[in-house]
Design an enzyme around this catalytic site. Sequence first.
Site, PDB file in Angstrom:
ATOM      1  N   GLU A  68       0.816  -1.229   0.000  1.00 13.26           N
ATOM      2  CA  GLU A  68       0.000   0.000   0.000  1.00 13.26           C
ATOM      3  C   GLU A  68       0.842   1.269   0.000  1.00 13.26           C
ATOM      4  O   GLU A  68       0.418   2.287  -0.558  1.00 13.26           O
ATOM      5  CB  GLU A  68      -0.950  -0.010   1.201  1.00 13.26           C
ATOM      6  CG  GLU A  68      -2.063  -1.042   1.113  1.00 13.26           C
ATOM      7  CD  GLU A  68      -1.701  -2.400   1.700  1.00 13.26           C
ATOM      8  OE1 GLU A  68      -2.582  -3.277   1.773  1.00 13.26           O
ATOM      9  OE2 GLU A  68      -0.508  -2.587   2.082  1.00 13.26           O
ATOM     10  N   PHE A 130     -11.750  -7.390  13.632  1.00  9.22           N
ATOM     11  CA  PHE A 130     -10.642  -7.832  12.801  1.00  9.22           C
ATOM     12  C   PHE A 130     -10.312  -6.768  11.753  1.00  9.22           C
ATOM     13  O   PHE A 130     -11.182  -6.273  11.058  1.00  9.22           O
ATOM     14  CB  PHE A 130     -10.998  -9.157  12.109  1.00  9.22           C
ATOM     15  CG  PHE A 130      -9.941  -9.650  11.162  1.00  9.22           C
ATOM     16  CD1 PHE A 130      -8.706 -10.073  11.641  1.00  9.22           C
ATOM     17  CD2 PHE A 130     -10.179  -9.685   9.795  1.00  9.22           C
ATOM     18  CE1 PHE A 130      -7.728 -10.526  10.764  1.00  9.22           C
ATOM     19  CE2 PHE A 130      -9.206 -10.134   8.920  1.00  9.22           C
ATOM     20  CZ  PHE A 130      -7.978 -10.549   9.415  1.00  9.22           C
ATOM     21  N   GLN A 131      -9.043  -6.432  11.668  1.00  5.25           N
ATOM     22  CA  GLN A 131      -8.515  -5.420  10.750  1.00  5.25           C
ATOM     23  C   GLN A 131      -9.211  -4.072  10.918  1.00  5.25           C
ATOM     24  O   GLN A 131      -9.431  -3.337   9.954  1.00  5.25           O
ATOM     25  CB  GLN A 131      -8.599  -5.901   9.288  1.00  5.25           C
ATOM     26  CG  GLN A 131      -7.600  -7.021   8.992  1.00  5.25           C
ATOM     27  CD  GLN A 131      -7.415  -7.293   7.522  1.00  5.25           C
ATOM     28  OE1 GLN A 131      -8.320  -7.093   6.712  1.00  5.25           O
ATOM     29  NE2 GLN A 131      -6.230  -7.760   7.149  1.00  5.25           N
ATOM     30  N   LYS A 180     -17.870  -1.101   5.589  1.00  8.43           N
ATOM     31  CA  LYS A 180     -18.319  -2.123   4.639  1.00  8.43           C
ATOM     32  C   LYS A 180     -19.836  -2.122   4.460  1.00  8.43           C
ATOM     33  O   LYS A 180     -20.340  -2.328   3.340  1.00  8.43           O
ATOM     34  CB  LYS A 180     -17.839  -3.496   5.104  1.00  8.43           C
ATOM     35  CG  LYS A 180     -17.905  -4.568   4.033  1.00  8.43           C
ATOM     36  CD  LYS A 180     -17.159  -5.812   4.444  1.00  8.43           C
ATOM     37  CE  LYS A 180     -17.172  -6.851   3.320  1.00  8.43           C
ATOM     38  NZ  LYS A 180     -16.385  -8.062   3.688  1.00  8.43           N
ATOM     39  N   MET A 499      24.223   9.300   2.407  1.00  6.12           N
ATOM     40  CA  MET A 499      24.087  10.543   3.155  1.00  6.12           C
ATOM     41  C   MET A 499      24.323  10.312   4.643  1.00  6.12           C
ATOM     42  O   MET A 499      24.898  11.166   5.327  1.00  6.12           O
ATOM     43  CB  MET A 499      22.704  11.160   2.923  1.00  6.12           C
ATOM     44  CG  MET A 499      22.602  12.609   3.359  1.00  6.12           C
ATOM     45  SD  MET A 499      23.725  13.715   2.468  1.00  6.12           S
ATOM     46  CE  MET A 499      22.820  13.996   0.964  1.00  6.12           C
TER      47      MET A 499
END
Length: 603
Positions: A68, A130-131, A180, A499
């Site tokens: 993602e 969940f999630q 959802k 760097m």
Amino acid sequence: MTTTNKTGAGAPGREMTGAEMVIEALTDQGVQHIFGYPGGAVLPIYDAMFQHPLCKSDKLRHVLVRHEQGAVHAAEGYARSTGKVGCVLVTSGPGATNAVTGLTDALCDSIPIVVITGQVPTHLIGNDAFQECDTVGITRPCTKHNYLVKRIEDLSRVLHEAFHIASSGRPGPVVVDIPKDIQFAKGIYSKPEKQFQHQGYKPRLDGDPNKIKQAVEMMAQAKRPLFYTGGGVINSGPHASALLRELVKTTGFPITSTLMGLGAYQASDPQWLGMLGMHGTWEANWAMHDCDLMICVGARFDDRITGRLDAFAPGSKKIHIDIDPSSINKNVKVDVPIIGDCGRVLEDMLKLWRANKAQPDKHALADWWKQIGKWRARKSLSYKNSNSVIKPQYAIQRLFEATKGRDTYITTEVGQHQMWAAQFYGFEEPNRWMTSGGLGTMGYGLPASVGVQLAHPESLVIDIAGEASVLMTMQEISTAVQYRLPVKIFIINNQYMGMVRQWQELLHGGRYAESYTESLPDFVKLAEAYHAVGIRCEKPGDLDGAIKEMIDVKRPVIFDCVVDQKENCFPMIPSGRAHNEMILGDSGESVDDAITEEGKVMV
């Protein structure tokens, strides 16, 4: 079913599910590509996408990334190179949290993106389902605005509003979190209004005429003027870059730019002083320090530009043009603040300059250019080339020469290679340079190149990378292969986090704690494992031929350019120092020893 829309987001609408509304809104907003990764909380949207006729005909195309974070960076590259809103679709929980780095990056660099996230059903919110995560709470500090849609009646309005907010005013990321059950619910979809009105959000576009008049008068009286420009010019659109060029030519003033503003003014022009700031040119930084009038256009006086604030341009008056009121006087107090769109303000300034028949102080300006010429003579970007090992600066110079005259877009990762790219790759046009400026996100460049290549399928897209940075999102080469995107990953491989190593050398007594990468992959074999093309080059004499081979291949390429391990990036303003305390060369001395009255000449 047709009815009147009660949300005010259009006139009549038709009934559909929330998931179908998302797809309909994307098509109405002109979205052609959406970057995403499916999961349980967004499956209704993916199902609606699968069945939608525009998706079947590839007019709305979903691009499956491998992470993602990569989706958001790809959308950033897409947005930055086109001026359009980038779009992302991810699931709840880890899908949303994985997007946070990209959201913060987009916020720092003012990139317009809309990220649609799935959420658990409304009745489970707050139950540690969940999630589940508090997406709105987590993303509040790293978005321009965000929404949790709890009513189907609000969904179409919110989606259209998100695109408006992301793209207007100072651009930025907007999150729309959709539970959802709202995706399954049915409601009335309304098309976007042609003239969008929002009660609480009205960015100011036109500058105050009195302030513009005052600015033009100061410009005519200035002895040592300087244009200091930033990414706001590019965000304003191509017209703003054209107006900036016209104003600079009309006045005869010198111009410099931040990292994010490269390309707004052509690098080949003699009035261009190069980039300024921590790794800016000697002439740009000294001109900033000694100018008596600074005209800041679309930049925000960040710490990488100002250095030590109490020693920043001590003798100058300052004009600041910015669409974001919160940027005015935030870091540096200015004399003339002008809130407005850069393009509109520059147009008004140019008109007034000509209407007044204003003329700069030609004698003073000639003396100013004479002094700038002396600073230029120091050749601050000089380096010692080699016939035995590839110098990173040389690699980018050869890449630049090989791509001159081509339709080329450059992305970068973050580190030394990024600064060398800014110094040695000359940008002649806006929207050709995609880099992570404010957040400095390692791993940005590869997924960003995927987004750029999708937006410009016939163009040459090159990610100038570091071997440490690129490994952070290397999985997105798989995305490039799947969608047949011939991106070129040009790795400046010095086997260090360059760097970090440079700072450890200059500021921490050469104690290279964890900056050496001892178990790098064979990038050629890695490319082949991903079904891409791998090329390695270790000798300066082979470089031009290898670069030509990379360009000519019509497939994704990972180019492993093995360079001098210990080359440092100069000039450099050490952290906490002023513009007149630059280091020009790598002498092996400490920072304090290296700094003299006018910096350290290259050795």
